[in-house]
Design a protein around this motif. Structure first.
Motif, PDB file in Angstrom:
ATOM      1  N   VAL A   1       0.846  -1.203   0.000  1.00  0.00           N
ATOM      2  CA  VAL A   1       0.000   0.000   0.000  1.00  0.00           C
ATOM      3  C   VAL A   1       0.874   1.243   0.000  1.00  0.00           C
TER       4      VAL A   1
ATOM      5  N   PHE B   1       1.769  -0.693  11.105  1.00  0.00           N
ATOM      6  CA  PHE B   1       0.370  -0.321  10.928  1.00  0.00           C
ATOM      7  C   PHE B   1       0.124   1.151  11.101  1.00  0.00           C
ATOM      8  N   LEU B   2       0.824   1.734  12.077  1.00  0.00           N
ATOM      9  CA  LEU B   2       0.689   3.181  12.227  1.00  0.00           C
ATOM     10  C   LEU B   2       1.136   3.850  10.925  1.00  0.00           C
TER      11      LEU B   2
ATOM     12  N   LEU C   1       1.001   2.474   8.004  1.00  0.00           N
ATOM     13  CA  LEU C   1      -0.023   2.187   7.003  1.00  0.00           C
ATOM     14  C   LEU C   1      -1.191   3.156   7.130  1.00  0.00           C
ATOM     15  N   ILE C   2      -1.678   3.348   8.373  1.00  0.00           N
ATOM     16  CA  ILE C   2      -2.804   4.249   8.594  1.00  0.00           C
ATOM     17  C   ILE C   2      -2.428   5.653   8.148  1.00  0.00           C
TER      18      ILE C   2
ATOM     19  N   LEU D   1      -2.491   5.835   4.408  1.00  0.00           N
ATOM     20  CA  LEU D   1      -3.843   5.826   3.861  1.00  0.00           C
ATOM     21  C   LEU D   1      -4.532   7.156   4.099  1.00  0.00           C
ATOM     22  N   LEU D   2      -4.180   7.821   5.218  1.00  0.00           N
ATOM     23  CA  LEU D   2      -4.843   9.086   5.517  1.00  0.00           C
ATOM     24  C   LEU D   2      -4.351  10.218   4.632  1.00  0.00           C
TER      25      LEU D   2
ATOM     26  N   ARG E   1     -12.037   6.998   6.938  1.00  0.00           N
ATOM     27  CA  ARG E   1     -11.650   7.733   5.726  1.00  0.00           C
ATOM     28  C   ARG E   1     -11.385   6.768   4.582  1.00  0.00           C
ATOM     29  N   VAL E   2     -11.242   5.484   4.892  1.00  0.00           N
ATOM     30  CA  VAL E   2     -11.072   4.501   3.816  1.00  0.00           C
ATOM     31  C   VAL E   2     -12.265   3.547   3.822  1.00  0.00           C
TER      32      VAL E   2
ATOM     33  N   TYR F   1      -9.599  -1.803   2.376  1.00  0.00           N
ATOM     34  CA  TYR F   1      -8.634  -1.029   3.163  1.00  0.00           C
ATOM     35  C   TYR F   1      -9.098  -0.886   4.604  1.00  0.00           C
TER      36      TYR F   1
ATOM     37  N   VAL G   1      -6.990  -1.971   7.907  1.00  0.00           N
ATOM     38  CA  VAL G   1      -6.655  -0.987   8.940  1.00  0.00           C
ATOM     39  C   VAL G   1      -7.225  -1.422  10.295  1.00  0.00           C
TER      40      VAL G   1
END
Lengths: 298, 347
Positions: free
Chosen positions: A234, A274-275, A277-278, A281-282, B128-129, B133, B137
Motif C-alpha cells: 500500500v 500499521f501506524l 499504514l494508517i 492511507l490518511l 476515511r477509507v 482497506y 486498517v
C-alpha cells in the motif's frame, strides 16, 4: 552510535526490506488484476517455508533442489487456491471474496498446525548462507548480502516479463479492463493463474530467505510478515510492482532503524508498520508510486 | 413502546427464554450452562459486529481489539488493590489504577464506555477509507491493541496477564446483556439511523447524495458496537477469570465473522440462529479431536482439526450459499402470522 553500527543496521534493513518487497509483489499483482487483497498471501509464504523444510530436513534433498521445488509447488498451490476458492467469486461482491480469502488463510494455518504441529521447527540453513564476512570491522552475515541480490535479480526478471513479453502485456491490460481484454481474445483465466503463480513463487522465495534469517518456523509465522508486506504494497502504491519493492525497503529499513535508535520502543516494533499504514492511507491513499486506487496497474 | 400484539409476543418470548434457563440452571450440567453463557456473550458480540459489517456494510475486523479493551478495563476495575499488588511482579501498577475497586455492573458499564470512546476516536481515521482497506486498517488496530497490552506493563501486567478475576459472570448476566443488546440493536436497525445505515451499505455515494452524513452514521454503528463489545469483553473476563494479551487474537474476530456470515450479513435473527449453531457446533466437533474407536478401528484424535473444518465451512458458504441462513431478512411476528394464515388459505 557510530557509523559502523549504522552501516550494519542499514544492511540489515535492506535485507529485511527486500523480503517484504518480494512478498508485497504478490499482494500488489493480485490486487492489480482481480481487486482482491489476498489475505492468505502471508500464509502462502509460510507454506513455502514448510515445503523447503520438508525437502531439506525430511526428504534429505540438496538445498537448491528443495528450495526450487518448494517455490514451484507453492506457485502451483497459489494457482489451485485461486481456482477453487476465488474464481467462483469473481463476479461476487469484493467483500465476499475478502471473507473467502480470510477463510483460506485460516485453512492453511490450521492445516499446517494439524500436519506439522505447533512446535517451532528448526529450519536447516545451508552453509553457503550461514557464515558472515568481515569488511573493515563491520560484520555482514552472508544471508543479509545474498537476500537483496537475489531479490533484485528476481525483480528484474519480473519487470522484463511484465514489460517485454506478451504475457506481461496481458497482465498489465487486465489490470485496466478485464472485460475488454477478454473480448480481445486473451485467455483471462490463464493470465490470472499466471499472476497467482508468480506471486506465490516470489512469496515462497521470500519465505525461504525469511526462514534462513530467523530459522525457527511455525504455522503462524506468515501472519506478521504478510501484513507488513501488505503495508509495504500500500505504501508503494498498490498495483505497482516497483512500488511494492520500494515500499518493502522503506518498511524494512525504518523498522530496523527505529529499533536500533530507540531501543525502548522495540516492543512496539510490530505495531509500527500499521501506524505507518494508517498514516499513508490518511494522507496519501494512492501510495508513493500508485495510481488511483480504482485503477491500479503494474 | 405500544402494548400491541407484536410487543407482547416479544416480551413473552423473552420471558420464555428466562424461564427456560431458570429451569435449566438447576437441571442442566455445569458444562452446558457454561456453553450457554458463552453463546449469550457471543450473541451480543456477533450482533454488534453485524451492525457494522452487515447492516452498515463496513467490512471491519476490529472486534478482538474492542473485546480486549473491555476485558482489561473491567478486570482492572473489579480486582482488589491487594490482588493487584500481589500480581504486578515485573513492575508495580500505576497508582491511580492500583487503588480503584468497584462492583461488577459499574465495571462492565465503564468497560463499555471506555471501549466506545476508543471506537469513537478510532472511527475518525479508519472511516476515511472503505472496503478492503478498512478491513486491513481495523485488523491492524486489533494487532496494535495486542502489542500495546503486551508492553504497557504498569497497566496490563504485560504478557503475564491478569489472574484471579472474580467469576461474577453467570447465566443471568450473560442473558440479560444479550437481551438488552439485541433489543437496542434491533431498535437501531428499525429506526431512521438503521435505514441510513442500510442506505450506506447499498450505495454509499447515493447515500451521500441524499444528504446522509455517512461519517456520523458509520460512527453511530461503530460506537454502539464498541460499547457492547467492550461489555462482552468484561463478561468474558469474568467468565474465564484469567486474561492475557494472547487471548484476544484475530481468531476471536474470525469466529464472529463465521457467525455473521452463516447467519446472513445484516440479519440479527440470522445472527442469533448462527451463534447457537456455531458455538454448539464447535463443542460437538470436539469429537474429531479426541481419539475414537469405530468398530475396533482406532482413530487418534487430531488436535486443531476443528478449525480446519470451520475454515472450509466458511469458504464453502461463501462460494455456494453467500446469503447465509437468513440473508438480509429478519424474523417478525407479522411474517409468522401471515405464513400461518397463508397456509390456511391455500389448504
Amino acid at each position: 552510535m557510530n557509523s559502523t553500527v549504522i552501516l550494519q543496521q542499514l544492511v540489515n534493513g535492506i535485507s529485511l526490506g527486500s523480503l517484504y518487497g518480494l512478498v508485497a509483489i504478490g499482494y500488489t499483482m493480485v490486487y492489480g488484476v482481480i481487486r482482491l487483497i489476498n489475505f492468505a498471501h502471508g500464509d502462502i509464504m509460510m507454506v513455502g517455508m514448510y515445503f523447503a523444510f520438508t525437502g531439506v530436513a525430511m526428504m534429505f534433498m540438496p538445498w537448491w533442489a528443495a528450495f526450487l521445488l518448494s517455490m514451484i509447488a507453492t506457485a502451483l498451490l497459489g494457482v489451485i487456491i485461486d481456482r477453487i476458492a476465488y474464481k467462483p467469486l469473481r463476479n461476487a461482491s469484493r467483500i465476499s471474496a475478502l471473507i473467502t480469502a480470510i477463510g483460506v488463510s485460516f485453512f492453511l494455518e490450521n492445516l499446517f498446525l494439524v500436519v506439522y504441529g505447533g512446535v517451532p521447527k528448526a529450519f536447516p540453513v545451508p552453509s553457503v548462507f550461514g557464515g558472515a564476512i568481515n569488511i573493515h570491522g563491520v560484520i555482514f552475515p552472508n544471508i543479509a548480502i545474498i537476500t537483496p541480490i537475489v531479490a533484485m535479480i528476481f525483480l528484474g526478471i519480473l519487470l522484463v516479463l511484465l514489460h517485454k513479453t506478451k504475457y506481461g502485456m496481458a497482465m498489465r491490460a487486465l489490470s485496466l479492463d478485464m472485460e475488454t481484454v477478454r473480448i480481445m481474445g486473451v485467455n483471462v483465466d490463464l493470465i490470472i493463474s499466471l499472476v497467482f503463480a508468480i506471486g506465490s513463487f516470489l512469496a515462497a522465495l521470500g519465505g525461504i530467505f525469511w526462514a534462513m534469517r530467523y530459522p525457527a518456523i511455525n504455522p503462524l509465522i506468515g501472519i506478521m510478515p504478510g501484513l507488513k508486506a501488505f503495508a509495504a504494497a500500500v505504501l508503494g502504491g498498490i498495483g505497482s510492482v516497483a512500488g511494492a519493492a520500494v515500499g518493502g525497503f522503506i518498511i524494512g529499513i525504518s523498522e530496523i532503524l527505529i529499533v536500533a535508535l530507540f531501543p525502548a520502543l522495540a516492543g512496539y516494533k510490530d505495531a509500527f508498520a500499521f501506524l505507518f499504514l494508517i498514516f499513508v492511507l490518511l494522507f496519501k491513499p494512492t501510495g508513493i508510486m500508485g495510481e488511483d486506487l480504482e485503477r491500479g496497474r503494474f | 413502546m405500544k402494548l400491541d400484539r407484536n410487543n407482547i409476543l416479544t416480551a413473552l418470548f423473552i420471558l420464555a427464554i428466562f424461564v427456560f434457563f431458570w429451569y435449566g440452571n438447576h437441571n442442566f450440567t455445569a458444562y452446558s450452562i457454561r456453553i450457554w453463557e458463552t453463546t449469550a456473550i457471543f450473541l451480543m458480540l456477533a450482533a454488534s459486529y453485524n451492525l457494522i459489517n452487515g447492516v452498515t456494510g463496513q467490512f471491519s475486523l476490529e472486534p478482538n481489539g474492542f473485546v480486549a479493551i473491555g476485558a482489561y478495563v473491567a478486570a482492572i476495575l473489579t480486582l482488589t488493590p491487594a490482588q493487584k499488588e500481589a500480581m504486578f511482579i515485573i513492575e508495580p501498577m500505576v497508582p491511580w489504577l492500583a487503588h480503584l475497586h468497584m462492583s461488577f455492573l459499574p465495571a462492565l458499564i465503564i468497560a463499555g464506555v471506555v471501549t466506545a470512546i476508543v471506537g469513537f476516536l478510532l472511527g475518525f481515521p479508519v472511516f476515511r477509507v472503505r472496503g478492503d482497506y478498512l478491513a486491513i486498517v481495523t485488523l491492524g488496530f486489533g494487532l496494535t491493541i495486542r502489542v500495546v497490552s503486551n508492553n504497557t506493563i504498569t497497566i496490563t501486567n504485560g504478557a503475564l496477564g491478569l489472574k484471579g478475576i472474580a467469576s461474577y459472570t453467570n447465566i443471568w448476566w450473560c442473558l440479560g446483556w444479550a437481551v438488552v443488546s439485541m433489543i437496542v440493536i434491533m431498535r437501531i436497525v428499525d429506526s431512521a439511523f438503521g435505514r441510513a445505515m442500510k442506505a450506506i451499505r447499498d450505495d454509499e455515494d447515493a447515500a451521500i447524495a441524499m444528504g446522509i452524513n455517512t461519517l456520523w452514521i458509520k460512527q453511530a454503528a461503530f460506537v454502539t458496537a464498541a460499547f457492547f463489545e467492550g461489555v462482552g469483553g468484561g463478561l468474558l473476563a469474568h467468565l474465564i477469570t484469567t486474561i492475557s494479551p494472547t487471548m484476544f487474537t484475530f481468531f476471536l474476530t474470525f469466529q464472529l465473522l463465521i457467525i455473521i456470515v452463516v447467519g446472513g450479513l445484516g440479519s440479527m435473527t440470522g445472527t442469533a440462529i448462527a451463534t447457537i449453531l456455531v458455538i454448539w457446533g464447535n463443542e460437538l466437533l470436539r469429537v474429531v479431536e479426541q481419539p475414537m474407536n469405530i468398530f475396533g478401528l482406532h482413530i487418534p484424535g487430531i488436535p486443531g482439526m476443528r478449525m480446519v473444518i470451520f475454515s472450509v465451512l466458511l469458504i464453502v458458504i461463501m462460494i455456494f450459499a453467500r446469503e447465509g441462513i437468513m440473508g438480509q431478512k429478519e424474523f417478525s411476528w407479522d411474517w409468522l402470522f401471515s405464513k400461518l394464515k397463508g397456509r390456511g388459505n391455500n389448504a
